[in-house]
Design an enzyme around this catalytic site. Structure first.
Site, short mmCIF file in Angstrom:
data_model
loop_
_atom_site.label_atom_id
_atom_site.label_comp_id
_atom_site.label_asym_id
_atom_site.label_seq_id
_atom_site.Cartn_x
_atom_site.Cartn_y
_atom_site.Cartn_z
N LYS A 16 0.83 -1.22 0.00
CA LYS A 16 0.00 0.00 0.00
C LYS A 16 0.86 1.26 0.00
O LYS A 16 0.48 2.26 -0.57
CB LYS A 16 -0.92 0.03 1.23
N GLY A 40 3.63 -0.90 8.76
CA GLY A 40 4.96 -0.57 8.24
C GLY A 40 4.82 -0.31 6.76
O GLY A 40 4.67 -1.23 5.98
N HIS A 41 4.80 0.95 6.38
CA HIS A 41 4.60 1.31 4.97
C HIS A 41 5.93 1.70 4.34
O HIS A 41 6.55 2.67 4.75
CB HIS A 41 3.56 2.43 4.85
N GLN A 224 -2.75 -2.11 7.65
CA GLN A 224 -3.06 -3.54 7.68
C GLN A 224 -3.93 -3.92 6.48
O GLN A 224 -3.90 -3.22 5.47
CB GLN A 224 -3.74 -3.94 9.01
N THR A 300 7.89 -3.93 10.10
CA THR A 300 7.83 -3.46 11.48
C THR A 300 8.66 -4.34 12.40
O THR A 300 9.39 -3.85 13.25
CB THR A 300 6.35 -3.43 11.96
P1 IMP Z 1 -1.21 -6.42 16.31
O1 IMP Z 1 -1.89 -5.53 15.35
O2 IMP Z 1 0.19 -5.99 16.66
O3 IMP Z 1 -2.05 -6.69 17.52
O4 IMP Z 1 -1.00 -7.86 15.60
C1 IMP Z 1 -2.11 -8.71 15.32
C2 IMP Z 1 -1.85 -9.48 14.04
O5 IMP Z 1 -1.89 -8.57 12.94
C3 IMP Z 1 -0.50 -10.19 13.96
O6 IMP Z 1 -0.65 -11.36 13.21
C4 IMP Z 1 0.36 -9.20 13.20
O7 IMP Z 1 1.44 -9.82 12.56
C5 IMP Z 1 -0.65 -8.63 12.22
N1 IMP Z 1 -0.35 -7.28 11.77
C6 IMP Z 1 -0.54 -6.12 12.42
N2 IMP Z 1 -0.17 -5.08 11.67
C7 IMP Z 1 0.26 -5.58 10.52
C8 IMP Z 1 0.75 -4.98 9.31
O8 IMP Z 1 0.86 -3.77 9.15
N3 IMP Z 1 1.09 -5.85 8.31
C9 IMP Z 1 0.95 -7.19 8.44
N4 IMP Z 1 0.49 -7.78 9.53
C10 IMP Z 1 0.16 -6.99 10.57
#
Ligand code: IMP
Length: 424
Positions: A16, A40-41, A224, A300
């Site tokens: 994205k 993480g963009h 996400q 990230t």
């Molecule tokens: P949280 O958002 O840190 O609570 O993580 C919950 C789930 O979402 C985990 O499986 C993370 O690896 C995934 N996740 C959160 N943010 C990202 C993102 O920006 N890219 C990919 N996976 C994400």
């Protein structure tokens, strides 16, 4: 220019960052509406690589205004270190960044809480990014969260910290006494950031609505992906916010009628980080090949991403939930050397073929993907900018996806640089 949403159609990491960066040229304001520093963009400009977590990608474009909405949870320490990093690289952000005064703060105890909870889950752990996102949203919903504006009311701020630590006592009592005291002090230290925060806080909803009246164009930058949405994703293996287009309204205080268009971003294959079902995952050699060629390591956390084939069942779900009218297809070049390419068109479960997404983890974990197989093009397409110049087999692959989803693919990314893009 229209007000457009850019949303991830898979489990995040669809690329994205690059798409938002390209579309930023056509916008005045870039606004983040959900998530936090878990995102993480990545944007590559010439030889420079930028990874943004909290700050909208638009900050890399001079003169564009960037907004962080109330739907985002903000780790102030992280925010300032990200801004510091930008400063070092000569990116100016003064008077270009507005943050909602109502946005909730990610506090030091959220990260500790998350770590302890993940440990307690054992094998069933979510595999979160460890940025304290889940606990911060929990506190918001439980109506004990600390909002950015609270930083100007030290009494209330302290009361809230104390109340939160009391409520979390069961979990936090696992910490030795001195760590608990240090955690409280660290949490109260957030107050010291008030001077730095002051010039950034604003009534973001008011600002955006005024801008809409003035016919400014807003790009809503999703974080996400749809399958990580707390309502429409692979719950509980998801994040703790709504990542989908609907969250634009609640995360920024604008009306649904202000949104003109929703653009979906998908990779030409699928990846996910963390735990949870992934029907088209390739655990063997092929998965490794995609991981290496696609450089599939989290922006990230640096964790290796799980890799597999494109899944049209998931993409159909994303189209519907978000109201996507056109798609940006990324990383097509990663498939360059493969002799066979598969696309999942359904799931076989207990003798039945399912073509619609089901939120039932038992099905997602135990179904067999039904694949349509393509011969690979086995030519290098990296950097191609003209659709006509793609090998016939690559065109066939793209056409098939577009036809099956009944949606225009308007952009294809063939490399991480801005100019490695086909516009259709
Ligand atoms: P949280 O958002 O840190 O609570 O993580 C919950 C789930 O979402 C985990 O499986 C993370 O690896 C995934 N996740 C959160 N943010 C990202 C993102 O920006 N890219 C990919 N996976 C994400």
């Amino acid at each position: 220019m229209p007000n457009r949403v850019v949303v991830g159609m898979q489990w995040g990491d669809e690329g994205k960052g690059k798409i938002v960066d390209l579309l930023t040229e056509e916008a005045d304001i870039i606004a983040r509406y959900s998530g936090g520093a878990n995102a993480g963009h990545t944007v590559v400009i010439n030889e420079d690589r930028f990874i943004l977590h909290l700050i909208p990608t638009g900050i890399l474009h001079e003169r564009k205004i960037c907004v962080i909405g109330n739907g985002v949870v903000i780790d102030l320490k992280h925010l300032f270190s990200e801004l510091e990093e930008l400063k070092k690289r000569d990116i100016r952000f003064q008077r270009r960044l507005l943050i909602s005064q109502s946005a909730h703060l990610v506090m030091p105890y959220h990260k500790v809480e998350e770590r302890l909870e993940e440990e307690a889950r054992g094998k069933g752990r979510i595999g979160s990014t460890g940025r304290g996102i889940g606990p911060a949203y929990q506190d918001k919903m439980a109506r004990r969260g600390i909002r950015a504006m609270d930083i100007f009311n030290p009494r209330l701020f302290k009361q809230k910290v104390e109340w939160n630590l009391k409520v979390k006592d069961d979990l936090l009592s696992a910490l030795p006494e001195h760590e608990l005291i240090a955690l409280k002090n660290k949490s109260l230290d957030v107050l010291k950031l008030n001077r730095k925060v002051k010039p950034l806080l604003a009534d973001v909803s008011w600002f955006l609505n005024q801008s809409i009246k003035k016919r400014k164009s807003i790009l809503f930058e999703g974080a996400q992906g749809t399958l990580l949405d707390v309502d429409f994703g692979t719950y509980p293996y998801c994040t703790s916010s709504n990542t989908t287009a609907g969250a634009v309204c609640t995360g920024l205080g604008i009306a649904p009628s202000a949104i003109d268009e929703v653009i979906g971003v998908t990779k030409a294959y699928t990846t996910r980080v963390g735990n949870g079902p992934f029907p088209t995952e390739e655990k063997g050699k092929l998965g490794k090949i995609l991981q290496e060629r696609g450089n599939e390591f989290g922006a990230t956390t640096g964790r290796p991403r799980r890799c597999g084939w494109l899944d049209l069942v998931l993409l159909k779900h994303s189209l519907r939930i978000n109201g996507i009218s056109k798609i940006a297809l990324t990383k097509l070049d990663v498939l360059d050397q493969l002799d066979k390419i598969k696309v999942c068109v359904g799931y076989k479960y207990r003798g039945k073929i399912l073509t619609e997404f089901v939120p039932d983890l038992r099905i997602l974990e135990n179904c067999q993907p039904v694949y349509k197989e393509f011969a690979g093009w086995q030519k290098t397409i990296g950097g191609t900018t003209n659709f006509k110049k793609l090998p016939e087999r690559a065109k066939r692959y793209v056409d098939f996806i577009s036809r099956k989803l009944n949606t225009l693919i308007f952009m294809i990314s063939t490399g991480d640089k801005r100019n490695q893009t086909i516009r259709l």
